[in-house]
Design a protein around this motif. Sequence first.
Motif, PDB file in Angstrom:
ATOM      1  N   ASN A  63       0.813  -1.225   0.000  1.00 14.27           N
ATOM      2  CA  ASN A  63       0.000   0.000   0.000  1.00 14.27           C
ATOM      3  C   ASN A  63       0.844   1.271   0.000  1.00 14.27           C
ATOM      4  O   ASN A  63       0.371   2.327  -0.431  1.00 14.27           O
ATOM      5  CB  ASN A  63      -0.921   0.025   1.222  1.00 14.27           C
ATOM      6  CG  ASN A  63      -2.019  -1.002   1.151  1.00 14.27           C
ATOM      7  OD1 ASN A  63      -2.239  -1.612   0.113  1.00 14.27           O
ATOM      8  ND2 ASN A  63      -2.718  -1.219   2.259  1.00 14.27           N
ATOM      9  N   ILE A  64       2.081   1.172   0.451  1.00 13.70           N
ATOM     10  CA  ILE A  64       2.901   2.369   0.582  1.00 13.70           C
ATOM     11  C   ILE A  64       3.163   3.039  -0.770  1.00 13.70           C
ATOM     12  O   ILE A  64       3.288   4.261  -0.869  1.00 13.70           O
ATOM     13  CB  ILE A  64       4.233   2.061   1.317  1.00 13.70           C
ATOM     14  CG1 ILE A  64       4.932   3.352   1.750  1.00 13.70           C
ATOM     15  CG2 ILE A  64       5.137   1.174   0.498  1.00 13.70           C
ATOM     16  CD1 ILE A  64       4.206   4.151   2.790  1.00 13.70           C
ATOM     17  N   LEU A  65       3.199   2.242  -1.867  1.00 14.01           N
ATOM     18  CA  LEU A  65       3.478   2.813  -3.187  1.00 14.01           C
ATOM     19  C   LEU A  65       2.459   2.441  -4.259  1.00 14.01           C
ATOM     20  O   LEU A  65       2.477   3.022  -5.346  1.00 14.01           O
ATOM     21  CB  LEU A  65       4.876   2.392  -3.677  1.00 14.01           C
ATOM     22  CG  LEU A  65       6.084   2.980  -2.945  1.00 14.01           C
ATOM     23  CD1 LEU A  65       7.367   2.468  -3.576  1.00 14.01           C
ATOM     24  CD2 LEU A  65       6.049   4.500  -2.966  1.00 14.01           C
ATOM     25  N   GLU A  66       1.606   1.487  -3.970  1.00 11.20           N
ATOM     26  CA  GLU A  66       0.706   0.976  -5.005  1.00 11.20           C
ATOM     27  C   GLU A  66      -0.195   2.054  -5.594  1.00 11.20           C
ATOM     28  O   GLU A  66      -0.586   1.993  -6.760  1.00 11.20           O
ATOM     29  CB  GLU A  66      -0.150  -0.156  -4.412  1.00 11.20           C
ATOM     30  CG  GLU A  66      -0.833  -1.018  -5.440  1.00 11.20           C
ATOM     31  CD  GLU A  66      -1.427  -2.263  -4.804  1.00 11.20           C
ATOM     32  OE1 GLU A  66      -1.379  -3.323  -5.433  1.00 11.20           O
ATOM     33  OE2 GLU A  66      -1.927  -2.166  -3.664  1.00 11.20           O
ATOM     34  N   TRP A  67      -0.511   3.066  -4.827  1.00 11.23           N
ATOM     35  CA  TRP A  67      -1.461   4.114  -5.214  1.00 11.23           C
ATOM     36  C   TRP A  67      -0.859   5.158  -6.149  1.00 11.23           C
ATOM     37  O   TRP A  67      -1.587   5.905  -6.805  1.00 11.23           O
ATOM     38  CB  TRP A  67      -1.944   4.846  -3.955  1.00 11.23           C
ATOM     39  CG  TRP A  67      -0.802   5.478  -3.204  1.00 11.23           C
ATOM     40  CD1 TRP A  67       0.015   4.874  -2.290  1.00 11.23           C
ATOM     41  CD2 TRP A  67      -0.310   6.809  -3.334  1.00 11.23           C
ATOM     42  NE1 TRP A  67       0.980   5.741  -1.830  1.00 11.23           N
ATOM     43  CE2 TRP A  67       0.800   6.945  -2.469  1.00 11.23           C
ATOM     44  CE3 TRP A  67      -0.714   7.905  -4.100  1.00 11.23           C
ATOM     45  CZ2 TRP A  67       1.519   8.131  -2.336  1.00 11.23           C
ATOM     46  CZ3 TRP A  67       0.012   9.093  -3.969  1.00 11.23           C
ATOM     47  CH2 TRP A  67       1.107   9.194  -3.094  1.00 11.23           C
ATOM     48  N   PHE A  68       0.462   5.246  -6.226  1.00 10.06           N
ATOM     49  CA  PHE A  68       1.102   6.362  -6.925  1.00 10.06           C
ATOM     50  C   PHE A  68       0.924   6.218  -8.442  1.00 10.06           C
ATOM     51  O   PHE A  68       1.070   5.133  -8.988  1.00 10.06           O
ATOM     52  CB  PHE A  68       2.590   6.434  -6.579  1.00 10.06           C
ATOM     53  CG  PHE A  68       3.238   7.689  -7.062  1.00 10.06           C
ATOM     54  CD1 PHE A  68       3.154   8.860  -6.328  1.00 10.06           C
ATOM     55  CD2 PHE A  68       3.923   7.718  -8.271  1.00 10.06           C
ATOM     56  CE1 PHE A  68       3.744  10.031  -6.784  1.00 10.06           C
ATOM     57  CE2 PHE A  68       4.511   8.884  -8.729  1.00 10.06           C
ATOM     58  CZ  PHE A  68       4.413  10.044  -7.986  1.00 10.06           C
ATOM     59  N   PRO A  69       0.644   7.336  -9.151  1.00  7.40           N
ATOM     60  CA  PRO A  69       0.449   7.274 -10.615  1.00  7.40           C
ATOM     61  C   PRO A  69       1.782   7.239 -11.372  1.00  7.40           C
ATOM     62  O   PRO A  69       2.205   8.219 -11.990  1.00  7.40           O
ATOM     63  CB  PRO A  69      -0.336   8.553 -10.910  1.00  7.40           C
ATOM     64  CG  PRO A  69       0.106   9.519  -9.853  1.00  7.40           C
ATOM     65  CD  PRO A  69       0.325   8.688  -8.617  1.00  7.40           C
ATOM     66  N   PHE A  70       2.447   6.089 -11.330  1.00  8.90           N
ATOM     67  CA  PHE A  70       3.717   5.929 -12.037  1.00  8.90           C
ATOM     68  C   PHE A  70       3.505   5.971 -13.553  1.00  8.90           C
ATOM     69  O   PHE A  70       2.450   5.595 -14.063  1.00  8.90           O
ATOM     70  CB  PHE A  70       4.351   4.581 -11.678  1.00  8.90           C
ATOM     71  CG  PHE A  70       4.798   4.444 -10.260  1.00  8.90           C
ATOM     72  CD1 PHE A  70       5.979   5.013  -9.828  1.00  8.90           C
ATOM     73  CD2 PHE A  70       4.037   3.730  -9.343  1.00  8.90           C
ATOM     74  CE1 PHE A  70       6.394   4.872  -8.517  1.00  8.90           C
ATOM     75  CE2 PHE A  70       4.437   3.577  -8.036  1.00  8.90           C
ATOM     76  CZ  PHE A  70       5.623   4.154  -7.610  1.00  8.90           C
ATOM     77  N   LYS A  71       4.531   6.414 -14.253  1.00  7.50           N
ATOM     78  CA  LYS A  71       4.517   6.345 -15.707  1.00  7.50           C
ATOM     79  C   LYS A  71       4.699   4.893 -16.144  1.00  7.50           C
ATOM     80  O   LYS A  71       5.572   4.184 -15.632  1.00  7.50           O
ATOM     81  CB  LYS A  71       5.649   7.207 -16.292  1.00  7.50           C
ATOM     82  CG  LYS A  71       5.528   8.689 -15.997  1.00  7.50           C
ATOM     83  CD  LYS A  71       6.657   9.475 -16.649  1.00  7.50           C
ATOM     84  CE  LYS A  71       8.008   9.140 -16.029  1.00  7.50           C
ATOM     85  NZ  LYS A  71       9.101  10.004 -16.564  1.00  7.50           N
ATOM     86  N   LYS A  72       3.895   4.448 -17.077  1.00  6.58           N
ATOM     87  CA  LYS A  72       3.980   3.067 -17.542  1.00  6.58           C
ATOM     88  C   LYS A  72       5.324   2.805 -18.210  1.00  6.58           C
ATOM     89  O   LYS A  72       5.842   3.644 -18.953  1.00  6.58           O
ATOM     90  CB  LYS A  72       2.838   2.772 -18.528  1.00  6.58           C
ATOM     91  CG  LYS A  72       2.770   1.306 -18.954  1.00  6.58           C
ATOM     92  CD  LYS A  72       1.569   1.045 -19.854  1.00  6.58           C
ATOM     93  CE  LYS A  72       1.509  -0.412 -20.260  1.00  6.58           C
ATOM     94  NZ  LYS A  72       0.348  -0.703 -21.133  1.00  6.58           N
ATOM     95  N   ASP A  73       5.895   1.627 -17.912  1.00  5.47           N
ATOM     96  CA  ASP A  73       7.169   1.169 -18.474  1.00  5.47           C
ATOM     97  C   ASP A  73       8.353   2.037 -18.056  1.00  5.47           C
ATOM     98  O   ASP A  73       9.439   1.950 -18.641  1.00  5.47           O
ATOM     99  CB  ASP A  73       7.109   1.092 -20.002  1.00  5.47           C
ATOM    100  CG  ASP A  73       6.200  -0.021 -20.477  1.00  5.47           C
ATOM    101  OD1 ASP A  73       6.169  -1.079 -19.828  1.00  5.47           O
ATOM    102  OD2 ASP A  73       5.501   0.174 -21.495  1.00  5.47           O
TER     103      ASP A  73
END
Length: 310
Positions: A63-73
Amino acid sequence: MNEELIGKVKLNYSYYKGTDLYSDGIIEDKMLEIAKTHENCEDVLAEDSRWPILYHFSTIRQNILEWFPFKKDAEVLEIGAGCGAVTGALLKNDLVVTCIELSKKRSMINAFRHKNYEKLEIIVGNFIDIEITKKYDYITLIGVLEYAKLYIENNDNPSIHFLKTIKEYLKEDGKLFIAIENKFGLKYWSGAKEDHTGILFDGIEGYTTNNNSAETFSKNELKSMMDEAGFHGIEFYYPYPDYKFPLHIYSDKRLPQIGDMVLDRYNYDQDKLSLFDEKSVYDNLIKSQMYDMFSNSFLIVAEKKTITKT
């Protein structure tokens, strides 16, 4: 043999010196067996909830990072990946993940857990010994910064030296993630032992009993360190009850409200005293606009350079 494939995962032993410098002991043999034989390691928690197994295999860790809107690839460097508790969250976000981990056994546990992901490489060794030849979109330090002085020698301020070194491996628009305990976290005032030393009030008193232990910091200390290391756009988040098992993640844009802090028991690794009613004190801190200084943990997101946001 400098490389090994476990499923689709590459283990790189080029920098491994033959000894695991960090371990929970013999229980890690059991954890490796679990990783080899279970598709979902969390399934074992119904029958075995010993602290190392709970800590390493609970999916709440993600949960600590799963929510963050990372750039794909995008490419991410996970320093101190351990047994892969957070690695899964990065892989599920379609990131190309390079892990660095001191322990060969923990790296193998991570590899078996995520053996079906081809976008994962695990380098076994000490970060300071590894030749890094590329730059990353993201770098993560989840429960790592507090150990800087134990692995970076001959430096007056190893934590800042560590941060400055990491900054060089970020792309110009890259971001750094740090999760760490707050040495002034409310749980320490109310009777929890310091997470790393097991000593009551150790961080609050300034770690006067053991200068060779891991060391955590206050919000102001962390902000000052990040500033000195040259990071920008520093944002603080407040995992509750802490970054290890975050059920909620608050921010300065959305702080907790009175009545939100409801957990009676969340300290699973050590016995805890109860010197006062935490829920009442939390409500008072929230009312006084002081919650951020007493959050049990921090998640920090920082940018390498100043980026104009539209």
